[in-house]
Design a protein around this motif. Sequence first.
Motif, PDB file in Angstrom:
ATOM      1  N   PHE A   1       0.805  -1.218   0.000  1.00  0.00           N
ATOM      2  CA  PHE A   1       0.000   0.000   0.000  1.00  0.00           C
ATOM      3  C   PHE A   1       0.844   1.276   0.000  1.00  0.00           C
ATOM      4  O   PHE A   1       0.606   2.174  -0.803  1.00  0.00           O
ATOM      5  CB  PHE A   1      -1.014  -0.022   1.145  1.00  0.00           C
TER       6      PHE A   1
ATOM      7  N   THR B   1      -6.043  -2.659  -4.779  1.00  0.00           N
ATOM      8  CA  THR B   1      -7.166  -3.086  -3.947  1.00  0.00           C
ATOM      9  C   THR B   1      -7.949  -4.197  -4.625  1.00  0.00           C
ATOM     10  O   THR B   1      -8.322  -5.192  -3.991  1.00  0.00           O
ATOM     11  CB  THR B   1      -8.083  -1.887  -3.640  1.00  0.00           C
ATOM     12  N   ASP B   2      -8.192  -4.058  -5.914  1.00  0.00           N
ATOM     13  CA  ASP B   2      -8.908  -5.089  -6.652  1.00  0.00           C
ATOM     14  C   ASP B   2      -8.133  -6.405  -6.642  1.00  0.00           C
ATOM     15  O   ASP B   2      -8.699  -7.482  -6.428  1.00  0.00           O
ATOM     16  CB  ASP B   2      -9.126  -4.655  -8.115  1.00  0.00           C
TER      17      ASP B   2
ATOM     18  N   SER C   1      -8.199  -8.090  -3.209  1.00  0.00           N
ATOM     19  CA  SER C   1      -9.532  -8.589  -2.858  1.00  0.00           C
ATOM     20  C   SER C   1      -9.855  -9.899  -3.550  1.00  0.00           C
ATOM     21  O   SER C   1     -10.735 -10.648  -3.106  1.00  0.00           O
ATOM     22  CB  SER C   1     -10.604  -7.543  -3.207  1.00  0.00           C
TER      23      SER C   1
END
Length: 231
Positions: free
Chosen positions: A72, A225-226, A229
């Motif tokens: 991140f 993020t995708d 996930s």
Amino acid sequence: MTNAVAYPARPNVAEKLSDILSSRAPSCDVEWADRTRPGQFNHEGDSTPHIALNSDEPGIRGLFKYRPDAAFPLNGLVEVLLFRENSLSRGERELIATYVSALNECRFCFFTHAAIAAAHLPEGMTLVEQVRADLDAAPVSEKMRALLVIAAAVQQGGKKVSRADVDAARAAGATDMEIHDTVLIAAAFCMYNRYVDGLGTIATDDPAHYAVRAQRSDGYLAVLTDALSQG
């Protein structure tokens, strides 16, 4: 309109740059792998990275899944430098990242950011390849050429950036923020390149693999993020 096109140089700028370019902006004399080779492999030709990543994702994407807490902040930096609004176009900033990755011979980063740069430059991959092959002859603006000279100097080492490099960039119209961001992009991509290759990550040479992701327009953090996930 992007600055990555040929404009007439300001008086004396080309002369100032020519001396610097002759010794400070190397061409990327890299024999890039035959892109028709099947499979994924690292810089040593191995089909597995140096450590077990528990992911089939190539390059830095596998490293991000291995260590998401580091992913991140690393993506946050590249989001600021390459994606968010800036006086340099996204294509120009991606071109700086691509050029540094080529100088470092980092296949994954070069192919990834070459595809993104091409998607955001009117001249597409043609300009990316021209810059990679011979910056001095590439049809970019004098400002962009001067910034790429600075990026090439950073790739060799921070102390290789001279006052003359900076003065030439200013004379060609670069702002202090653009010079700052060029240095930071180049320094950051030396880190990303070494992260990718230092752990022997694997990557494909198939251009289509990189072209698909290059079309995304929602930024690096959204892509990360995708990806995370999806497990």
